[in-house]
Design a protein around this motif. Sequence first.
Motif, PDB file in Angstrom:
ATOM      1  N   THR A 142      87.704 -38.586  38.899  1.00 39.66           N
ATOM      2  CA  THR A 142      88.604 -39.720  39.129  1.00 39.66           C
ATOM      3  C   THR A 142      88.850 -39.881  40.632  1.00 39.66           C
ATOM      4  O   THR A 142      89.111 -38.900  41.333  1.00 39.66           O
ATOM      5  N   LEU A 143      88.747 -41.118  41.110  1.00 43.15           N
ATOM      6  CA  LEU A 143      88.997 -41.392  42.522  1.00 43.15           C
ATOM      7  C   LEU A 143      89.940 -42.589  42.615  1.00 43.15           C
ATOM      8  O   LEU A 143      89.570 -43.704  42.241  1.00 43.15           O
ATOM      9  N   ARG A 202     102.267 -39.052  49.293  1.00 44.52           N
ATOM     10  CA  ARG A 202     103.045 -40.286  49.217  1.00 44.52           C
ATOM     11  C   ARG A 202     104.122 -40.209  48.125  1.00 44.52           C
ATOM     12  O   ARG A 202     104.995 -41.052  48.059  1.00 44.52           O
ATOM     13  N   PRO A 241      84.977 -38.985  53.704  1.00 48.59           N
ATOM     14  CA  PRO A 241      86.244 -38.238  53.658  1.00 48.59           C
ATOM     15  C   PRO A 241      87.219 -38.682  52.566  1.00 48.59           C
ATOM     16  O   PRO A 241      87.979 -37.870  52.050  1.00 48.59           O
ATOM     17  N   GLU A 242      87.175 -39.965  52.180  1.00 46.69           N
ATOM     18  CA  GLU A 242      88.125 -40.461  51.161  1.00 46.69           C
ATOM     19  C   GLU A 242      87.932 -39.804  49.801  1.00 46.69           C
ATOM     20  O   GLU A 242      88.851 -39.827  48.975  1.00 46.69           O
ATOM     21  N   VAL A 243      86.754 -39.240  49.537  1.00 45.16           N
ATOM     22  CA  VAL A 243      86.599 -38.579  48.233  1.00 45.16           C
ATOM     23  C   VAL A 243      87.466 -37.321  48.143  1.00 45.16           C
ATOM     24  O   VAL A 243      87.567 -36.711  47.078  1.00 45.16           O
ATOM     25  N   HIS A 259      90.369 -37.490  47.828  1.00 41.45           N
ATOM     26  CA  HIS A 259      91.328 -37.873  46.777  1.00 41.45           C
ATOM     27  C   HIS A 259      90.865 -37.440  45.382  1.00 41.45           C
ATOM     28  O   HIS A 259      91.659 -37.446  44.444  1.00 41.45           O
ATOM     29  N   SER A 260      89.590 -37.097  45.244  1.00 44.74           N
ATOM     30  CA  SER A 260      89.096 -36.594  43.957  1.00 44.74           C
ATOM     31  C   SER A 260      89.283 -35.080  43.827  1.00 44.74           C
ATOM     32  O   SER A 260      89.245 -34.544  42.730  1.00 44.74           O
ATOM     33  N   PHE A 261      89.426 -34.406  44.959  1.00 41.51           N
ATOM     34  CA  PHE A 261      89.371 -32.935  44.917  1.00 41.51           C
ATOM     35  C   PHE A 261      90.628 -32.225  45.438  1.00 41.51           C
ATOM     36  O   PHE A 261      90.892 -31.088  45.079  1.00 41.51           O
ATOM     37  N   GLN A 304      97.605 -36.744  43.797  1.00 45.39           N
ATOM     38  CA  GLN A 304      96.421 -37.007  44.628  1.00 45.39           C
ATOM     39  C   GLN A 304      96.623 -38.267  45.473  1.00 45.39           C
ATOM     40  O   GLN A 304      95.714 -38.750  46.113  1.00 45.39           O
ATOM     41  N   ASP A 305      97.860 -38.786  45.422  1.00 45.75           N
ATOM     42  CA  ASP A 305      98.193 -39.969  46.216  1.00 45.75           C
ATOM     43  C   ASP A 305      98.778 -39.499  47.543  1.00 45.75           C
ATOM     44  O   ASP A 305      99.986 -39.356  47.694  1.00 45.75           O
ATOM     45  N   PHE A 306      97.877 -39.221  48.490  1.00 46.90           N
ATOM     46  CA  PHE A 306      98.322 -38.752  49.811  1.00 46.90           C
ATOM     47  C   PHE A 306      97.638 -39.580  50.885  1.00 46.90           C
ATOM     48  O   PHE A 306      96.662 -40.274  50.622  1.00 46.90           O
ATOM     49  N   ARG A 361      91.391 -38.008  60.368  1.00 46.29           N
ATOM     50  CA  ARG A 361      90.514 -38.460  59.282  1.00 46.29           C
ATOM     51  C   ARG A 361      89.100 -38.758  59.758  1.00 46.29           C
ATOM     52  O   ARG A 361      88.114 -38.377  59.171  1.00 46.29           O
ATOM     53  N   ARG A 362      89.017 -39.492  60.884  1.00 49.41           N
ATOM     54  CA  ARG A 362      87.699 -40.023  61.207  1.00 49.41           C
ATOM     55  C   ARG A 362      87.399 -39.969  62.706  1.00 49.41           C
ATOM     56  O   ARG A 362      88.230 -39.578  63.511  1.00 49.41           O
TER      57      ARG A 362
END
Lengths: 247, 132
Positions: free
Chosen positions: A99-100, B73, B98-100, B102-104, B113-115, B121-122
Amino acid sequence: MLDPRIKAIEHRLSQVNNIIAVSSGKGGVGKSVIASILALILAKKGYKVGLIDLDFTSPSTHLILGVKELFPEEKEGIVPPTFENIKIMSIIYFSKDKTLSLRGQDFSDSFLEILAITKWGKLDYLILDMPPGINDATLDVIRYIRKVKFIIVTTSSILSLATAKKLIDALNILKIGIIGIIENMKSEHTHSVKDKLDKLETEFLGETSFDPELEKCFGNTQMLLKTKMAVEMEEIVNKILNVKVYE
Amino acid sequence: MHEWALAEAIIYTVTEIAEREQLKEVSRVDVKVGELQQVDLETIKFALAQLKRGKLKNTEFRIETIKARLKCRICEHAWNFDKNELDQEVAEAIHFVPEVAHSFIKCPKCGAQDFEFVEGRRMYIESVSGVR
């Protein structure tokens, strides 16, 4: 603070002749299936084709086509794996199909990152499978891929049509080329979308029928290409190849 | 060699700036790299050295890594990114996109996982100096 990814995207797409975003106002109208079949038919015709699933939070082209256990090659960037003669890029290579959930800025950063590092090489067609609506994905595609042209998928439902019209308006205001509209899930019980489009001055590309057998063919490209929908798409693809969309 | 693509992105952008600002030569470029992206600095420096030419021939590239900090958040807890807490496959996935994360990665306090990525980041170009 300059973002070097933006200029990189221009270079990465410099050898791609045509970029087609398959979009819709509402979800669930069959965009991803149409984008996948469009890519398959173009590849079958001998064109060099790429397909990218931009629905990062709900990707599905890999399920429709049956893409499994593939990963991009790392070669001065990343080269998408080739499947059925289509170079396919999807966030599932990295999210491992977990899930993403992404907020707006996170979507935009993922979009810029993937587009900036993906080396497509020479392509005749790059198909973008879009998430529904006029959201971050649509706005980012318009902002960063100026040569993109849109195909809009709708059903005859007034809910789908109303949002498709809004999408057409948004694209017209921004002077983004629209190749045309495809009516999906057509049945004898539904009225024709074609009659309702006259005032929109948008090309009607054709209809694809509601096919209760389609679901069984997901994951198998040979079966998928034999469906009624794919046969009807052949005719639509011939039309797409001949539509002139002016800048 | 995904770093090669990032180095190309820097070269393309700085070349455009040099043209736009009518610089005869670019003397120095400051680049910040977010820790989350886990860029190999030696590899990117090597790629930049191979790719620089024309007005960038004598450019000095200064690259600095910025520590990655995340903030939930939901509960507002903030924490530092630690690559060592991830398995290699996950670290590599985050290296590419890097945005993935949120999956891990989950908030260590509440599990959400809402951070957001507060910093690190980049990669970005902080400044370009040159001679007109």
